[in-house]
Design an enzyme around this catalytic site. Sequence first.
Site, PDB file in Angstrom:
ATOM      1  N   GLY A  36      -5.841   4.896   8.818  1.00  0.00           N
ATOM      2  CA  GLY A  36      -4.418   5.643   8.860  1.00  0.00           C
ATOM      3  C   GLY A  36      -5.092   7.553   9.109  1.00  0.00           C
ATOM      4  CE1 TYR A 141      -3.076  -9.302   9.668  1.00  0.00           C
ATOM      5  CE2 TYR A 141      -2.651 -10.179  12.108  1.00  0.00           C
ATOM      6  CZ  TYR A 141      -2.130  -9.833  10.662  1.00  0.00           C
ATOM      7  OH  TYR A 141      -1.443  -8.900  11.255  1.00  0.00           O
ATOM      8  CE  LYS A 145       0.380  -8.265   7.793  1.00  0.00           C
ATOM      9  NZ  LYS A 145       0.911  -7.310   7.297  1.00  0.00           N
TER      10      LYS A 145
END
Length: 327
Positions: A36, A141, A145
Amino acid sequence: MKALVTGGAGYIGSHMVRTLLDVGHEVMVFDDLSTGHRDSVPDSVAFIEGNIADASQMQVVLANARVDAVFHFAAKICVEESVRSPRQYYQGNLVASLRLLDAVLDAKVPYFVLSSTAAVYGTPDEVPIPEDHPKRPLNPYGETKLAVERALCGYGRAYGLKWAALRYFNAAGAYPAAGLGERHDPETHLLPIVLDVARGKRPSISVYGTNWPTADGTCVRDYIHVRDLCEAHLAAASYLASGGESGSFNLGTGQGHSVHEVIETARRVTGRTIAVTVAEPRSGDPAVLVANVERAKKVFGWQPKRTDLGGIVADAWAFMQSTQRRE
C-alpha cells in the site's frame, strides 16, 4: 458507523476508505505498507502501521478502537506468485486472517466484511457463475480465500459474528478526483498494463492466446469499477447491521469483455498506439469468467452504476495521467 479498514492504503482499500468518508462514517486504517501507499490515506484518517498477523497488536487496536465493523482487504493477491510461493499465501491470507478474526471476536466487533474472490470457483461449469457453483480453486490464492470464507461460516455459527464475503471478479478503474487508482508493483492486472503501454512505460501487452472459444478468440472477464465494488461493501455492512443474514456474494457487472475489447477501448480512450504480442495461453486460465450478481442485487439492494467499459478505462487513464505529471 465506525469502521476499521485493513489494507486501507492499498488499491481497493483506499477506495473503501474514501467511500466510507463520503457518506459520513468514521474510519481507521490498519496497513503494513508492504504494497500500500501511505499517501493514499487522507491525513484526517487515523492510520496504524502494522501486520494483521501480529495478534497482540490487533487485540490492542480493536479493544481500544471500539469499531462497529471491520472491512478486511489486507491480503496477497497475485495468482502466479501464490503458485510459486504458497507458504506466503497460506501465512499471509489464511493464518493472518484467522488471527484477525480472533481479535475481532475478543473485541466483540459485530460485523465483518471480507474481500474475497471469484478464484474460489476455479474453471466454471456455467456462466454467469452463481454463488452456489462448486468451489474448485486452481491455486493457493483461491484456496486461501475460500478457507477464510469457511472459517467465517464456522465463526458465525459458533460465536454469532455477522459476516459477508464478497467475491470480486475483475476490479478496475479509479477515482481520479480523489487521487486514487492502481499502483501495484509489480503490476499484474490487464487494464493498467495496457495503459502502461499507451503511455510508453511498456513496449507491448502480451495476449495469452487468441484461439479461446470466445467471439474474438481472447479470454473474457467481468470488469467491475472499483467504486461500485466499495459501495457494495458498504451496502453489505448496512444489510448486516439491519439484521440481514451472513453469506457470500458475487460482485461484478454480469457483463463480459474480451482482452481485445479492453485493448481497443484503451486505444479509443487514450488516442495512443498500443502494441500487442501474442503469447502462449496460461495453464488454468478459464476462457470466460462472468458473475451472476442477482443475489447481491436482491439481498442488499446493490446495483453497479459504472458499467460502461469506456468509462472504467477513462477513469484509470485519468489517474495514470495525473500520476505521470507528478513523476
